[in-house]
Enzyme design. Structure first.
Site, PDB file in Angstrom:
ATOM      1  N   ASP A 197       0.866  -1.174   0.000  1.00 30.27           N
ATOM      2  CA  ASP A 197       0.000   0.000   0.000  1.00 30.27           C
ATOM      3  C   ASP A 197       0.911   1.235   0.000  1.00 30.27           C
ATOM      4  OD1 ASP A 197      -2.390   1.576   0.413  1.00 30.27           O
ATOM      5  OD2 ASP A 197      -1.700   1.830   2.477  1.00 30.27           O
TER       6      ASP A 197
ATOM      7  N   ASP B 232      -7.176  -2.085   4.285  1.00 26.74           N
ATOM      8  CA  ASP B 232      -6.185  -3.069   3.841  1.00 26.74           C
ATOM      9  C   ASP B 232      -6.416  -4.445   4.459  1.00 26.74           C
ATOM     10  OD1 ASP B 232      -4.765  -1.245   2.260  1.00 26.74           O
ATOM     11  OD2 ASP B 232      -3.621  -0.521   3.967  1.00 26.74           O
TER      12      ASP B 232
ATOM     13  N   ASP C 277      -1.550  -0.735   6.152  1.00 27.64           N
ATOM     14  CA  ASP C 277      -1.732  -0.205   7.509  1.00 27.64           C
ATOM     15  C   ASP C 277      -3.159   0.235   7.808  1.00 27.64           C
ATOM     16  OD1 ASP C 277      -1.371   3.296   7.574  1.00 27.64           O
ATOM     17  OD2 ASP C 277      -1.563   2.103   5.765  1.00 27.64           O
TER      18      ASP C 277
END
Length: 664
Positions: free
Chosen positions: A366, A561, A557
């Site tokens: 990410d 996600d 995080d």
């Protein structure tokens, strides 16, 4: 976790090494939760108690061998000689006899204990008293070294269990009171003196403070915090007295969650561990029956069959075939890997994930919060016809009237506002920016749309920028701009470079604009980057990679996600800033949010697997050679001791090696 944690912690942590500790009598905890292994006042006594039986047996054995071979005495014969060796056998043999009895009582006749007992008592039965004592003595020494190795492997993990204080000093009006940490409520204010550990998560009320965060992150570098920033349980205050407002209940703190993860870390076994367990259960009865065959079958084929000779060969075969080198060293290797990872601020929720990380081919990351800090900061200031200081001060003064994150970034960039500037007639234009007067000078601050709205000419190249651009006009004249962007983490580039060095492909997924994603990917040299993604789109990208038979790790995080982390072969959460949902779902947690730890986690996985397979190969090769020699009558009990205990000791030392390695 519940309030029983302190009482239960030692019981739970001992379960971590149940697979590799056989009869570790010397590691014990009392009912109040104090672990004697880590009580330095009793350390020497503990080691003395551990090795004392072996020392007694060793001395008696040496004296017996000397009286047999070098200084023969007329009295050292018959029952006196037998009694001497029985006395030498008892200190090391009695614990194993007890374990054998317990195993048989539980329906497990075929165990390493029973192999040792059969082999040593058999040696006594045919008059090989020194060999019988030696086999049990060296087996006991091997067990002691195994116990020490397990304690060393546990030490990094056990330190985490002592990081949370039982009590804290709470503000009660002008006074302070000591209160149990588990009874402190959200909103209460804790006073933390220099050198004290924080008991609960909270936000700093004092202007600034410096903390030692090694327990949470594995990093020794002090971490400075400012007013209203988050501070976590387990952090140690390093300088002045500070006040912290509690924001999280005792059982929900980051440290509590870490402790839960660590306690359950070895519940999920690696495939190699599971195989060895199954193998040992099948292997042990097979070698017992083979030993019986070696002893009895030659009776029908050998012309001058001597029972005692063939029984001796069978006993040698039993000692050699004991699988303790595998049963001990393999779980110890994985346990050492988990301990080494904890020392580096990485928490594996199971030894199976060490194997998965060792095989990872693609790391999907990410962007926001993983590769970047997730905070808007001013990256660049360009001025036109005005000094930079004047542009920054005038813009920050106007933006101080806004709560927008972009405005906050500019105010923070200015550091201190000029008190002489008089701000009037402030007007917020939704989705565009601000308009106002500073010392009766008209200031317009906002995006390019705001400039077009007021027909202000500006640099048209700004329309092509993928980042957030804040343009400033003074008295309707273009005066410069601020480039605002999410700041890339300091070690992000190093992380990507390290992954490329070990031929791991990198992919970045983000919900941010594709232009922004491309710019970050280019700067970091990421192989592939996809922007404008919803959480379900991220999941689709990971599924596509997995459909190509690739081992995929996903690092994130945010709450969004969590589904993708669950889908990946190895889900990695950034544990410092990451959401609780993501941390709960993840298989691996990086405590200090550093992307470079991804490479460290893979490296630890690879080194752990390498050491485990070294031990497996060594044990099988040495045992196979000596087994063949033993069955043919070419190996004695002494070679058997080396093949069993010697290989086990070498395997243990090899497994412990992982604790000393540098994985960065």
């Amino acid at each position: 976790m519940n309030n029983k944690f302190k009482e239960d912690k030692n019981i739970k942590i001992d379960k971590l090494d149940s697979c590799c500790s056989t009869h570790d009598e010397h590691s014990h905890s009392d009912s109040d939760g104090h672990d004697h292994d880590h009580d330095h006042s009793h350390g020497d006594e503990s080691y003395f108690q551990m090795f004392f039986p072996s020392v007694i047996s060793f001395c008696l054995l040496l004296i017996g061998i000397a009286l047999d071979n070098y200084f023969p005495q007329t009295w050292f014969t018959g029952w006196i000689r037998i009694g001497w060796y029985i006395v030498a056998y008892i200190p090391v043999g009695l614990p194993v006899l007890k374990e054998t009895f317990e195993s048989i009582k539980n329906g497990e006749f075929f165990s390493e204990f029973s192999l040792m007992v059969i082999a040593t008592l058999g040696a006594f039965a045919i008059g090989q008293y020194p060999e019988g004592v030696a086999v049990m003595l060296f087996y006991g020494i091997g067990e002691n070294f195994q116990g020490l190795a397990v304690k060393r492997a546990k030490s990094n993990i056990k330190l985490l269990l002592d990081q949370r204080p039982d009590t804290a000093t709470v503000m009660d009006g002008e006074n302070t009171i000591s209160k149990k940490a588990s009874e402190i409520s959200i909103g209460e204010i804790i006073q933390l003196k220099p050198g004290e550990k924080l008991a609960l998560d909270g936000k700093l009320l004092s202007e600034s403070a410096t903390f030692n965060t090694a327990a949470l992150t594995g990093e020794s570098k002090p971490d400075s915090k400012k007013k209203n920033e988050s501070v976590l349980a387990g952090m140690i205050n390093l300088n002045t007295v500070v006040e912290v407002e509690v924001t999280t209940a005792y059982t929900d703190s980051k440290l509590s969650k870490i402790l839960e993860m660590v306690q359950e870390a070895t519940a999920k076994k690696a495939p190699t561990e599971l195989f060895i367990r199954k193998f040992a259960k099948l292997y042990t009865p097979i070698v017992v029956y083979l030993a019986l065959a070696i002893c009895l079958v030659p009776m029908f084929f050998v012309a001058h069959y001597v029972f005692s000779d063939w029984l001796y060969r069978a006993l040698v075969f039993l000692v050699i075939s004991c699988p303790c080198a595998l049963v001990i060293s393999i779980p110890l290797g994985y346990f050492g890997g988990i301990g080494a990872a904890s020392k580096n601020g990485i928490l594996f929720k199971g030894s199976n994930f060490l194997d998965i990380m060792a095989a990872v081919q693609v790391v999907v990351l990410d962007k926001t919060g993983t590769l970047t800090k997730g905070v808007f900061t001013v990256q660049k200031v360009v001025v036109v016809g005005i000094s930079e200081d004047d542009l920054v001060q005038h813009t920050a003064a106007l933006e101080s009237k806004s709560t927008h994150p972009v405005g906050t970034a500019i105010v923070q960039y200015a550091k201190a506002l000029d008190a002489t500037l008089k701000i009037t007639d402030v007007e917020e234009i939704a989705g565009h920016g601000l308009k106002g007067k500073i010392n009766d000078i008209e200031i317009i601050v906002g995006n390019v749309k705001l400039m077009k709205r007021f027909n202000i000419n500006y640099d048209l190249e700004l329309d092509k920028s993928p980042f957030t651009i804040i343009v400033v006009a003074i008295n309707k004249v273009y005066s410069g701009y601020f480039l605002i962007a999410d700041e890339i983490k300091e070690d992000a580039k190093t992380a990507i470079q390290s992954l490329h060095k070990i031929n791991v492909k990198t992919v970045m997924l983000s919900g941010d604009k594709q232009a922004v994603v491309d710019a970050v990917a280019k700067e970091l040299n990421i192989d592939s980057a996809y922007g404008d993604l919803l959480p379900e789109n991220k999941a689709e990208q990971v599924e596509t990679l997995k459909s190509q038979n690739l081992k995929v790790a996903f690092v994130g995080d945010g709450v969004n996600d969590a589904p993708v982390i669950a889908l990946a072969d190895a889900g990695i959460a950034m544990g410092g800033l990451g959401s609780d949902a993501t941390i709960e779902t993840a298989d691996i947690v990086i405590q200090n949010d550093q992307p470079s730890k991804i490479y460290t986690a893979i490296n630890i996985g690879k080194q752990t697997k390498r050491i485990v397979w070294q031990n497996i190969t060594m044990a099988f090769v040495v045992k196979a050679v000596v087994l063949i020699l033993g069955a043919g009558g070419l190996a004695t009990m002494w070679e058997a001791v080396f093949a069993d205990v010697g290989v086990a000791l070498v395997a243990i030392l090899n497994a412990v090696r992982i604790q000393r390695m540098n994985f960065k």
